[in-house]
Design an enzyme around this catalytic site. Structure first.
Site, PDB file in Angstrom:
ATOM      1  N   ASN A  10     -28.866 -19.186  -6.259  1.00  0.00           N
ATOM      2  CA  ASN A  10     -30.290 -18.983  -6.935  1.00  0.00           C
ATOM      3  C   ASN A  10     -31.325 -18.937  -5.973  1.00  0.00           C
ATOM      4  O   ASN A  10     -31.719 -19.903  -5.582  1.00  0.00           O
ATOM      5  CB  ASN A  10     -30.394 -20.031  -7.904  1.00  0.00           C
ATOM      6  CG  ASN A  10     -31.525 -19.927  -8.551  1.00  0.00           C
ATOM      7  OD1 ASN A  10     -32.145 -18.820  -8.662  1.00  0.00           O
ATOM      8  ND2 ASN A  10     -32.041 -20.743  -9.477  1.00  0.00           N
ATOM      9  N   TRP A  11     -31.585 -17.592  -5.642  1.00  0.00           N
ATOM     10  CA  TRP A  11     -32.777 -17.557  -4.647  1.00  0.00           C
ATOM     11  C   TRP A  11     -34.538 -17.786  -5.086  1.00  0.00           C
ATOM     12  O   TRP A  11     -35.308 -17.780  -4.437  1.00  0.00           O
ATOM     13  CB  TRP A  11     -32.659 -15.941  -4.054  1.00  0.00           C
ATOM     14  CG  TRP A  11     -31.542 -15.531  -3.530  1.00  0.00           C
ATOM     15  CD1 TRP A  11     -30.387 -16.247  -3.209  1.00  0.00           C
ATOM     16  CD2 TRP A  11     -31.390 -14.365  -2.749  1.00  0.00           C
ATOM     17  NE1 TRP A  11     -29.533 -15.594  -2.328  1.00  0.00           N
ATOM     18  CE2 TRP A  11     -29.762 -14.288  -2.075  1.00  0.00           C
ATOM     19  CE3 TRP A  11     -31.872 -13.192  -2.866  1.00  0.00           C
ATOM     20  CZ2 TRP A  11     -29.563 -13.512  -1.563  1.00  0.00           C
ATOM     21  CZ3 TRP A  11     -31.434 -12.147  -2.021  1.00  0.00           C
ATOM     22  CH2 TRP A  11     -29.951 -12.011  -1.330  1.00  0.00           C
ATOM     23  N   LYS A  12     -34.244 -17.999  -6.492  1.00  0.00           N
ATOM     24  CA  LYS A  12     -35.591 -18.307  -7.011  1.00  0.00           C
ATOM     25  C   LYS A  12     -36.612 -17.035  -6.893  1.00  0.00           C
ATOM     26  O   LYS A  12     -36.184 -15.908  -6.497  1.00  0.00           O
ATOM     27  CB  LYS A  12     -36.008 -19.625  -6.689  1.00  0.00           C
ATOM     28  CG  LYS A  12     -34.993 -20.727  -7.173  1.00  0.00           C
ATOM     29  CD  LYS A  12     -35.369 -22.141  -6.914  1.00  0.00           C
ATOM     30  CE  LYS A  12     -34.115 -23.062  -7.356  1.00  0.00           C
ATOM     31  NZ  LYS A  12     -34.374 -24.513  -7.460  1.00  0.00           N
ATOM     32  N   HIS A  96     -32.485 -22.665 -16.498  1.00  0.00           N
ATOM     33  CA  HIS A  96     -32.577 -23.360 -15.324  1.00  0.00           C
ATOM     34  C   HIS A  96     -33.923 -24.462 -15.658  1.00  0.00           C
ATOM     35  O   HIS A  96     -34.695 -23.996 -16.359  1.00  0.00           O
ATOM     36  CB  HIS A  96     -33.194 -22.318 -14.246  1.00  0.00           C
ATOM     37  CG  HIS A  96     -33.126 -23.152 -13.115  1.00  0.00           C
ATOM     38  ND1 HIS A  96     -34.302 -23.842 -12.739  1.00  0.00           N
ATOM     39  CD2 HIS A  96     -32.086 -23.445 -11.941  1.00  0.00           C
ATOM     40  CE1 HIS A  96     -33.989 -24.350 -11.458  1.00  0.00           C
ATOM     41  NE2 HIS A  96     -32.540 -24.134 -11.027  1.00  0.00           N
ATOM     42  N   GLU A  98     -36.370 -25.172 -14.097  1.00  0.00           N
ATOM     43  CA  GLU A  98     -37.635 -24.435 -13.961  1.00  0.00           C
ATOM     44  C   GLU A  98     -38.270 -23.825 -15.163  1.00  0.00           C
ATOM     45  O   GLU A  98     -39.434 -23.728 -15.445  1.00  0.00           O
ATOM     46  CB  GLU A  98     -37.896 -23.885 -12.518  1.00  0.00           C
ATOM     47  CG  GLU A  98     -37.813 -24.591 -11.188  1.00  0.00           C
ATOM     48  CD  GLU A  98     -36.658 -24.245 -10.205  1.00  0.00           C
ATOM     49  OE1 GLU A  98     -36.720 -23.162  -9.961  1.00  0.00           O
ATOM     50  OE2 GLU A  98     -36.140 -25.146  -9.285  1.00  0.00           O
ATOM     51  N   GLU A 168     -27.504 -29.716 -13.254  1.00  0.00           N
ATOM     52  CA  GLU A 168     -28.243 -29.671 -12.295  1.00  0.00           C
ATOM     53  C   GLU A 168     -29.313 -30.572 -12.541  1.00  0.00           C
ATOM     54  O   GLU A 168     -30.432 -30.537 -13.251  1.00  0.00           O
ATOM     55  CB  GLU A 168     -29.162 -28.338 -12.182  1.00  0.00           C
ATOM     56  CG  GLU A 168     -28.378 -27.071 -11.579  1.00  0.00           C
ATOM     57  CD  GLU A 168     -29.169 -26.208 -10.887  1.00  0.00           C
ATOM     58  OE1 GLU A 168     -29.065 -25.812  -9.885  1.00  0.00           O
ATOM     59  OE2 GLU A 168     -30.335 -25.659 -11.733  1.00  0.00           O
ATOM     60  N   GLY A 174     -34.405 -29.346  -5.067  1.00  0.00           N
ATOM     61  CA  GLY A 174     -35.395 -29.111  -3.988  1.00  0.00           C
ATOM     62  C   GLY A 174     -35.885 -30.428  -3.572  1.00  0.00           C
ATOM     63  O   GLY A 174     -36.994 -30.190  -2.831  1.00  0.00           O
ATOM     64  N   SER A 214     -29.832 -29.733  -4.472  1.00  0.00           N
ATOM     65  CA  SER A 214     -29.744 -30.010  -2.962  1.00  0.00           C
ATOM     66  C   SER A 214     -28.379 -30.063  -2.240  1.00  0.00           C
ATOM     67  O   SER A 214     -27.990 -31.051  -1.510  1.00  0.00           O
ATOM     68  CB  SER A 214     -30.473 -31.334  -2.750  1.00  0.00           C
ATOM     69  OG  SER A 214     -31.819 -31.519  -2.880  1.00  0.00           O
ATOM     70  N   GLY A 235     -29.771 -23.664  -4.279  1.00  0.00           N
ATOM     71  CA  GLY A 235     -31.156 -23.059  -4.099  1.00  0.00           C
ATOM     72  C   GLY A 235     -31.491 -22.666  -2.730  1.00  0.00           C
ATOM     73  O   GLY A 235     -30.858 -21.874  -2.166  1.00  0.00           O
ATOM     74  N   GLY A 236     -32.323 -23.618  -2.127  1.00  0.00           N
ATOM     75  CA  GLY A 236     -32.788 -23.635  -0.866  1.00  0.00           C
ATOM     76  C   GLY A 236     -31.763 -23.284   0.339  1.00  0.00           C
ATOM     77  O   GLY A 236     -32.034 -22.248   1.019  1.00  0.00           O
TER      78      GLY A 236
HETATM   79  P1  13P Z   1     -31.778 -26.821  -4.510  1.00  0.00           P
HETATM   80  O1  13P Z   1     -30.691 -26.389  -3.713  1.00  0.00           O
HETATM   81  O2  13P Z   1     -32.988 -26.004  -3.536  1.00  0.00           O
HETATM   82  O3  13P Z   1     -32.190 -28.046  -4.587  1.00  0.00           O
HETATM   83  O4  13P Z   1     -31.993 -25.974  -6.022  1.00  0.00           O
HETATM   84  C1  13P Z   1     -31.141 -26.207  -6.569  1.00  0.00           C
HETATM   85  C2  13P Z   1     -31.135 -25.232  -7.765  1.00  0.00           C
HETATM   86  O5  13P Z   1     -31.988 -25.450  -8.780  1.00  0.00           O
HETATM   87  C3  13P Z   1     -30.315 -24.116  -7.897  1.00  0.00           C
HETATM   88  O6  13P Z   1     -30.270 -23.327  -9.335  1.00  0.00           O
END
Ligand code: 13P
Length: 252
Positions: A10-12, A96, A98, A168, A174, A214, A235-236
């Site tokens: 998920n590149w956000k 998600h 967010e 999640e 993050g 993470s 994510g990251g």
């Molecule tokens: P991180 O891997 O950056 O913690 O993010 C997880 C995430 O929200 C994937 O959707």
């Protein structure tokens, strides 16, 4: 039952077109031979048309980070399932944390968005997870259970089989603070148990539940070793080939 692991980046709101192209080319070079893991990347919507041709014929699928519940109409800023289908998307992430936190998504809306994804042959990746406050209050299973019930209310087993779920924990996203494999497994097992109750054992066994929060190359193996963890939503670490590649190749 053997469930094919599904690992999705998920590149956000990261990576413009040229950076995305570089990443996709680097991923293809290292991941095209992978057959035993389903792999996906979900860029921002504006980047999808430029990476789709770069991924053609590869083992890596692409998807979107959200989808609207209607097929068209006066919904400024939204994108429909039909529009994503047209871009060759396989996945649509919905719910998600967010989106829930900053854009007021509710379980009822997530339910509708996921249903719209199914209408257009997209695999919804339905996200759930508790906040730190909820975990510390001992409410994790209650909160996640309520989210699952709300997101899947009115669904048939056939519909559910076409979806992917993602647990999640908000406090792990993050933050570099991953749930321990045992903490994640406890919630995944609860979700599968709830799906058995709400649907049936076959469906509950067939559905894939990703962990997200993470996930990094150094913790992916122990998470994936858990019986009810069937993949990762990343994510990251999905923004860098040198991290996403070993993560997908967790069996090496
Ligand atoms: P991180 O891997 O950056 O913690 O993010 C997880 C995430 O929200 C994937 O959707």
């Amino acid at each position: 039952m053997a469930r094919t692991p599904v690992i999705v980046g998920n590149w956000k709101m990261n990576l413009t077109r040229s950076a995305a192209a570089d990443l996709v080319n680097a991923l293809r070079a290292k991941l095209d031979g992978v057959r035993d893991v389903e792999i996906g990347v979900c860029p921002v919507a504006t980047v999808i048309p430029s990476i789709a041709p770069l991924l053609a014929g590869s083992a890596i699928r692409h998807g979107a980070q959200n989808v609207h519940w209607e097929d068209s109409g006066a919904f400024t800023g939204e994108i429909s399932g039909e529009m994503l289908r047209e871009l060759g998307c396989t996945y649509a992430i919905v719910g998600h944390s967010e989106r829930r936190q900053y854009f007021g998504e509710t379980d009822a809306r997530v339910n509708q968005r996921a249903k719209a994804a199914l209408r257009w042959d997209l695999t919804p990746i339905i996200c759930v997870g508790e906040t730190l406050e909820e975990r510390e209050a001992g409410k994790t299973l209650e909160v996640v259970g309520r989210q699952i019930r709300g997101c899947l209310e009115g669904w048939s087993a056939e519909e559910l089989k076409k979806a992917v779920l993602a647990y999640e924990p908000v406090w792990a996203i993050g933050t570099g603070k991953t749930a321990t494999p045992e903490q994640a497994q406890e919630v995944h097992a609860m979700i599968r148990g709830l799906l058995t109750e709400l649907f049936d054992a076959d469906t509950a066994q067939a559905i894939r539940i990703q962990y997200g929060g993470s996930v990094k190359p150094d913790n992916v193996k122990s998470l994936m070793a858990q019986p009810d963890i069937d993949g990762a939503l990343v994510g990251g670490a999905s923004l860098k080939a040198e991290q996403f590649v070993p993560l997908v190749r967790f069996r090496d």
